[in-house]
Design a protein around this motif. Structure first.
Motif, PDB file in Angstrom:
ATOM      1  N   HIS A 146       1.537  -9.126   9.103  1.00 11.61           N
ATOM      2  CA  HIS A 146       1.645  -7.909   8.306  1.00 11.61           C
ATOM      3  C   HIS A 146       2.986  -7.842   7.572  1.00 11.61           C
ATOM      4  O   HIS A 146       3.075  -7.264   6.496  1.00 11.61           O
ATOM      5  N   LEU A 150       3.217  -7.103   3.530  1.00 10.52           N
ATOM      6  CA  LEU A 150       3.986  -6.040   2.874  1.00 10.52           C
ATOM      7  C   LEU A 150       4.998  -6.635   1.891  1.00 10.52           C
ATOM      8  O   LEU A 150       5.200  -6.111   0.794  1.00 10.52           O
ATOM      9  N   GLU A 189      -2.302  -1.156  10.394  1.00 13.96           N
ATOM     10  CA  GLU A 189      -1.102  -1.468   9.596  1.00 13.96           C
ATOM     11  C   GLU A 189      -1.405  -1.562   8.105  1.00 13.96           C
ATOM     12  O   GLU A 189      -0.565  -1.234   7.276  1.00 13.96           O
ATOM     13  N   ILE A 193       0.783  -0.355   4.830  1.00 12.37           N
ATOM     14  CA  ILE A 193       1.245  -1.326   3.834  1.00 12.37           C
ATOM     15  C   ILE A 193       0.818  -0.901   2.430  1.00 12.37           C
ATOM     16  O   ILE A 193       1.632  -0.870   1.497  1.00 12.37           O
ATOM     17  N   GLY A 197       3.545   0.687   0.004  1.00 10.69           N
ATOM     18  CA  GLY A 197       3.915  -0.377  -0.931  1.00 10.69           C
ATOM     19  C   GLY A 197       3.524  -0.126  -2.373  1.00 10.69           C
ATOM     20  O   GLY A 197       4.035  -0.780  -3.274  1.00 10.69           O
ATOM     21  N   LEU A 231       7.953  -6.165  10.805  1.00 14.01           N
ATOM     22  CA  LEU A 231       7.154  -5.206  10.038  1.00 14.01           C
ATOM     23  C   LEU A 231       7.745  -3.806  10.177  1.00 14.01           C
ATOM     24  O   LEU A 231       7.902  -3.086   9.189  1.00 14.01           O
ATOM     25  N   LEU A 235       9.015  -1.587   7.048  1.00 14.05           N
ATOM     26  CA  LEU A 235       8.414  -0.271   6.752  1.00 14.05           C
ATOM     27  C   LEU A 235       9.482   0.819   6.760  1.00 14.05           C
ATOM     28  O   LEU A 235       9.522   1.680   5.884  1.00 14.05           O
TER      29      LEU A 235
END
Length: 319
Positions: A146, A150, A189, A193, A197, A231, A235
């Motif tokens: 993940h 991202l 997730e 993302i 994003g 991740l 984030l």
């Protein structure tokens, strides 16, 4: 486009005179570091490029090579970083973050979370020209899961433009994030993302407020609980940059100097890359959030010519 930097164009500027002063400072036995650091921290990047060009014209020598052979340690790293053309700076940092054994996820996170879509497009182009390789291919080759997804979303630089906020979509996104995290066994997730994003900055700021109303948590708390590792860090960096890029960098600088030992790579990268962008705002956030000024912390945490140069880049105390 940016006017919140501590370093601006120096006037009256004379590239030849600066080149001559630098040559004199580095010629013969010993180096006059004071002259070197004063000139390079008080000229902006465009002017430094002119000085390098004048240096080559006058002496047939490469200024950066001379700096590398005359200076040492962190001070050398800082001076050489200042000489890197602004548009190459990020591409170079990313190249080094994915080169050789082990990837420096911290650098990937910091740069790709904080740059605007236009800046990301520029970084990709420059990377391709300079290194004859696709930044996206290099990053996907060195990352996974993940975290990688991202990064790839951020690399597309397709964040929605900031035009008006649709309250119905704000409500919907906040609900989707709530269901994808707090309300779910395990975490979706992918939803985090996609939304973090691709949505516009003003939209996401409203989503974070709405999320708090719905869930009773800040989005950061949820990310902290529901994700982990690289991740999670990415984030959180994206969320912090959506809220305030200067506050994100103030925190990054604080952590680079807090506690035992200094993360000089981060300190140098942020001070150089933001010195003509928003370092005044970063200083203000630093003072507000950490009960001391950036200037004081640099003073306490560094020494010698390295310290002198960083303090000049910092451009003043906020106490």
């Amino acid at each position: 486009q940016y006017t919140r930097g501590t370093v601006t164009a120096f006037a009256p500027f004379d590239a030849r005179a600066d080149a001559e002063a630098l040559r004199k400072a580095m010629k013969g036995l010993g180096t006059d570091e004071e002259t070197v650091l004063t000139i390079l921290t008080t000229r902006n990047n465009a002017q430094r490029q002119e000085i390098a060009s004048a240096f080559k014209t006058l002496f047939g020598r490469d200024l950066v090579d001379d700096l590398k052979s005359e200076l040492t340690g962190k001070f050398e790293t800082l001076m050489v970083s200042l000489m890197r053309p602004a548009y190459i700076f990020d591409a170079h940092a990313l190249k080094h973050a994915i080169k050789g054994a082990g990837t420096n996820e911290k650098v990937l996170t910091e740069i790709l979370a904080s740059r605007t879509p236009a800046e990301v497009q520029n970084i990709k182009q420059v990377y391709q020209q300079e290194y004859e390789a696709s930044l996206e291919d290099k990053i996907t080759g060195e990352t996974s899961g993940h975290f990688q997804r991202l990064l790839v979303v951020l690399l597309q630089a397709n964040r929605d433009p900031d035009v008006g906020v649709d309250e119905a979509l704000v409500e919907q996104d906040a609900q989707v994030l709530f269901r994808a995290g707090e309300l779910k066994w395990g975490t979706d997730e992918e939803k985090f993302i996609t939304i973090l994003g691709t949505r516009s900055v003003s939209h996401l700021r409203r989503v974070f407020d709405k999320y708090m109303t719905i869930s009773g948590f800040q989005i950061e708390e949820t990310i902290d609980r529901e994700t982990s590792g690289d991740l999670e860090k990415l984030l959180l960096a994206v969320v912090k940059c959506i809220r305030s890029v200067p506050a994100y960098f103030a925190e990054t600088l604080y952590h680079s100097m807090k506690g035992a030992g200094t993360d000089d790579d981060t300190l140098i990268r942020v001070m150089v890359s933001r010195s003509e962008v928003d370092l005044l705002d970063i200083r203000r956030e630093f003072r507000k959030n950490f009960a001391k000024s950036l200037y004081q912390m640099i003073q306490k945490d560094t020494s010698g010519d390295y310290r002198k140069a960083l303090l000049l880049l910092c451009g003043g105390d906020d106490d």
